[in-house]
Design a protein around this motif. Structure first.
Motif, PDB file in Angstrom:
ATOM      1  N   GLY A  28      -7.330  -4.912 -17.740  1.00  0.00           N
ATOM      2  CA  GLY A  28      -6.747  -6.162 -18.217  1.00  0.00           C
ATOM      3  C   GLY A  28      -7.366  -7.350 -17.485  1.00  0.00           C
ATOM      4  N   PHE A  29      -7.596  -7.171 -16.198  1.00  0.00           N
ATOM      5  CA  PHE A  29      -8.225  -8.233 -15.406  1.00  0.00           C
ATOM      6  C   PHE A  29      -9.573  -8.617 -16.016  1.00  0.00           C
ATOM      7  CE2 PHE A  29      -9.960 -10.554 -11.927  1.00  0.00           C
ATOM      8  CZ  PHE A  29      -8.920 -10.897 -11.086  1.00  0.00           C
ATOM      9  N   HIS A  58      -0.860 -15.367 -14.510  1.00  0.00           N
ATOM     10  CA  HIS A  58      -1.419 -14.321 -13.644  1.00  0.00           C
ATOM     11  C   HIS A  58      -2.765 -14.735 -13.030  1.00  0.00           C
ATOM     12  CE1 HIS A  58      -3.274 -10.251 -12.928  1.00  0.00           C
ATOM     13  NE2 HIS A  58      -2.043 -10.006 -12.528  1.00  0.00           N
ATOM     14  N   SER A 116      -5.534 -13.303 -12.828  1.00  0.00           N
ATOM     15  CA  SER A 116      -6.744 -13.046 -13.627  1.00  0.00           C
ATOM     16  C   SER A 116      -6.946 -14.121 -14.693  1.00  0.00           C
ATOM     17  CB  SER A 116      -6.679 -11.662 -14.275  1.00  0.00           C
ATOM     18  OG  SER A 116      -5.538 -11.525 -15.092  1.00  0.00           O
ATOM     19  N   ASP A 168      -1.567 -13.394 -22.836  1.00  0.00           N
ATOM     20  CA  ASP A 168      -1.856 -12.197 -22.049  1.00  0.00           C
ATOM     21  C   ASP A 168      -0.548 -11.426 -21.911  1.00  0.00           C
ATOM     22  OD1 ASP A 168      -2.291 -10.258 -20.201  1.00  0.00           O
ATOM     23  OD2 ASP A 168      -3.269 -11.547 -18.728  1.00  0.00           O
ATOM     24  N   ALA A 220       0.295  -8.374 -20.748  1.00  0.00           N
ATOM     25  CA  ALA A 220       0.236  -7.164 -19.920  1.00  0.00           C
ATOM     26  C   ALA A 220       1.611  -6.518 -19.725  1.00  0.00           C
ATOM     27  CB  ALA A 220      -0.382  -7.505 -18.566  1.00  0.00           C
ATOM     28  N   HIS A 221       2.645  -7.332 -19.481  1.00  0.00           N
ATOM     29  CA  HIS A 221       3.977  -6.763 -19.223  1.00  0.00           C
ATOM     30  C   HIS A 221       4.836  -6.665 -20.490  1.00  0.00           C
ATOM     31  CE1 HIS A 221       4.051  -6.201 -14.873  1.00  0.00           C
ATOM     32  NE2 HIS A 221       3.274  -7.267 -14.807  1.00  0.00           N
ATOM     33  N   THR A 274      -2.881  -4.670 -21.679  1.00  0.00           N
ATOM     34  CA  THR A 274      -3.441  -3.774 -20.667  1.00  0.00           C
ATOM     35  C   THR A 274      -3.130  -2.337 -21.067  1.00  0.00           C
ATOM     36  OG1 THR A 274      -3.448  -3.128 -18.354  1.00  0.00           O
ATOM     37  CG2 THR A 274      -1.397  -3.980 -19.189  1.00  0.00           C
ATOM     38  N   SER A 323      -3.088  -0.239 -18.558  1.00  0.00           N
ATOM     39  CA  SER A 323      -2.792   0.246 -17.204  1.00  0.00           C
ATOM     40  C   SER A 323      -1.307   0.200 -16.853  1.00  0.00           C
ATOM     41  CB  SER A 323      -3.547  -0.593 -16.166  1.00  0.00           C
ATOM     42  OG  SER A 323      -4.732  -1.155 -16.672  1.00  0.00           O
ATOM     43  N   LYS A 324      -0.507  -0.462 -17.657  1.00  0.00           N
ATOM     44  CA  LYS A 324       0.925  -0.560 -17.327  1.00  0.00           C
ATOM     45  C   LYS A 324       1.723   0.392 -18.221  1.00  0.00           C
ATOM     46  CE  LYS A 324       0.421  -4.863 -14.953  1.00  0.00           C
ATOM     47  NZ  LYS A 324      -0.033  -6.236 -15.140  1.00  0.00           N
TER      48      LYS A 324
HETATM   49  C1  LIG Z   1      -1.312  -6.729 -14.539  1.00  0.00           C
HETATM   50  C2  LIG Z   1      -1.852  -7.869 -15.266  1.00  0.00           C
HETATM   51  C3  LIG Z   1      -3.218  -7.947 -15.550  1.00  0.00           C
HETATM   52  C4  LIG Z   1      -4.195  -6.945 -15.038  1.00  0.00           C
HETATM   53  O1  LIG Z   1      -4.202  -5.785 -15.805  1.00  0.00           O
HETATM   54  P1  LIG Z   1      -5.016  -4.513 -15.274  1.00  0.00           P
HETATM   55  O2  LIG Z   1      -5.208  -3.668 -16.469  1.00  0.00           O
HETATM   56  O3  LIG Z   1      -4.197  -3.885 -14.204  1.00  0.00           O
HETATM   57  O4  LIG Z   1      -6.316  -5.040 -14.745  1.00  0.00           O
HETATM   58  C5  LIG Z   1      -3.663  -9.018 -16.298  1.00  0.00           C
HETATM   59  N1  LIG Z   1      -2.815  -9.970 -16.732  1.00  0.00           N
HETATM   60  C6  LIG Z   1      -1.499  -9.930 -16.478  1.00  0.00           C
HETATM   61  C7  LIG Z   1      -0.599 -11.000 -17.007  1.00  0.00           C
HETATM   62  C8  LIG Z   1      -0.968  -8.879 -15.728  1.00  0.00           C
HETATM   63  O5  LIG Z   1       0.342  -8.829 -15.466  1.00  0.00           O
END
Ligand SMILES: *Cc1c(COP(=O)(O)O)cnc(C)c1O
Length: 397
Positions: A111-112, A136, A138, A211, A213-214, A241, A243-244
């Motif tokens: 995600g980064f 975030h 990133s 974004d 991710a969460h 992402t 990854s979460k």
């Molecule tokens: C965790 C997160 C990321 C990074 O995701 P990864 O897949 O762990 O690199 C990017 N943006 C937000 C908003 C996040 O919470």
């Protein structure tokens, strides 16, 4: 070390961090990152992972990773544009596009990396980016990389966003203007006000970038915050992402076919960094299949989140402004927050203290991340510890 200036830089700065209690020592787990983890031979109820649905340890994902590793190998062998694109990558991207309800998807190594890739692929020095102040790290770095003018707006303050969008547009200084936000803010668990953001974007011709991710796997039947608000066709960039909640590693950008075509030729982490390994991709495919076919894990996640949040409130704690499973237990004072988290650890509960400068001064909190695979017993064990320690520290009565 050959460089004396480097040696003195490192020594001085490390000592300063340690003296101020800001140096983070990293602990390692002696097994999987599940609802209970083992550290130094002790079992702890784990309330600090992003493994929302428990998929990181799901047998279906593990088997898919093993099978793909045997069939394709441990690595993908090249960057995507040379010959590192396996059929598996394409399959994952097609599944994700269907799941998100967008024309196309492009996957990245994290995600980064998505934020390193996507922002600077379209934004440049002649452009401006309106960015929520709590975005975030990133996103912040991705904006910097683009060299666009970054204009921060107060957190979820739609009047401030509207005024700054109006001003930026009226100045005539910028070719393109983007508004960029987290879908769900990770420290408080509140949701971005996407319907209003879309409204402002339409009024001032802003590119929209979320974004999520969460939010992915958690909101909108798993498809995320944009779907939750029914705005799938109104957001230009959706970052997710893998990854979460998806439980593996990687990230993706979802959007129009043309956007994805552009990212394939102009986004640098896609062009210059090796593709995700086959095992990870196959595990992600298995996860998306699970998310697509059943709401069972999401409803368990939300049940557990409600149970934990209600339990904390009943004890007399505040969980702040959360609207999602992210559960901050607000403490306030930085030192008290650290002590609380340390005492939880001693009592068998792993929940991290989050304090200034990650969050504003005086808003220290212990952040709890319940998952779909915590049992009621585990959550009760955590709540018992909260009660004991809260009393001991005079925070509840
Ligand atoms: C965790 C997160 C990321 C990074 O995701 P990864 O897949 O762990 O690199 C990017 N943006 C937000 C908003 C996040 O919470």
């Amino acid at each position: 070390m050959t460089s004396r200036s480097l040696a003195s830089f490192l020594t001085e700065n490390l000592e300063a961090l340690k003296a101020n209690g800001l140096y983070n020592t990293i602990q390692s787990l002696e097994g999987p990152n599940g609802p209970v983890i083992t550290i130094d031979g002790r079992e702890l109820v784990n309330l600090s992972s992003n493994n929302y649905l428990g998929l990181a340890n799901d047998d279906r994902l593990k088997q898919a990773a093993i099978r793909a590793t045997e069939q394709y190998g441990a690595g993908s062998g090249a960057v995507r544009t040379i010959n590192g694109t396996l059929q598996l990558h394409v399959e994952l991207e097609e599944k994700l596009a269907k799941f998100k309800g967008t024309e196309a998807v492009l996957s990245y190594q994290s995600g980064f990396n998505c934020n390193m890739a996507a922002i600077s692929a379209v934004m440049g020095p002649q452009d401006a980016i309106l960015s929520d102040e709590l975005n975030h790290a990133s996103i912040i770095d991705g904006c910097r990389l683009s060299r666009a003018k970054v204009i921060r707006y107060s957190h979820s303050d739609m009047e401030d966003l509207r005024n700054k969008a109006k001003e930026a547009r009226a100045s005539g200084q910028y070719e393109k203007i983007m508004v960029i936000t987290d879908g769900v803010f990770s420290m408080d668990g509140d949701i971005a006000k996407l319907p209003e953001i879309v409204d402002i974007a339409e009024q001032f011709d802003l590119i929209t970038y979320v974004d999520d991710a969460h939010g992915s796997g958690v909101l909108g039947g798993g498809a995320g915050t944009v779907k939750h608000f029914g705005l799938s066709h109104k957001i230009d960039f959706q970052i997710g992402t893998l990854s979460k909640a998806v439980g593996v590693v990687g990230g993706y950008v979802a959007g129009s076919r043309e956007l994805i075509d552009w990212l394939k030729v102009r986004s640098r982490p896609f062009l210059f960094s090796t593709a995700l390994p086959p095992g990870a991709v196959a595990a992600c495919i298995a996860a998306i299949d699970i998310l697509h076919s059943s709401q069972e894990l999401q409803s368990k996640l939300w049940d557990n989140a409600r149970y934990l949040q209600e339990g904390l409130k009943k004890l007399g704690f505040s969980v702040g402004a959360t609207e999602t499973p992210i559960t901050p237990c607000m403490i306030g004072d930085e030192a008290a927050t650290q002590t609380f988290s340390q005492r939880l650890y001693e009592e068998g509960v792993y929940a991290k203290a989050i304090v200034f400068p990650t969050v504003p001064k005086g808003t220290g909190r212990v952040r709890n991340m319940p998952t779909a695979i915590h049992t009621r017993d585990m959550l009760d064990q955590a709540l018992d510890a909260y009660e004991r320690i809260g009393r001991e520290l005079g925070l509840i009565h």
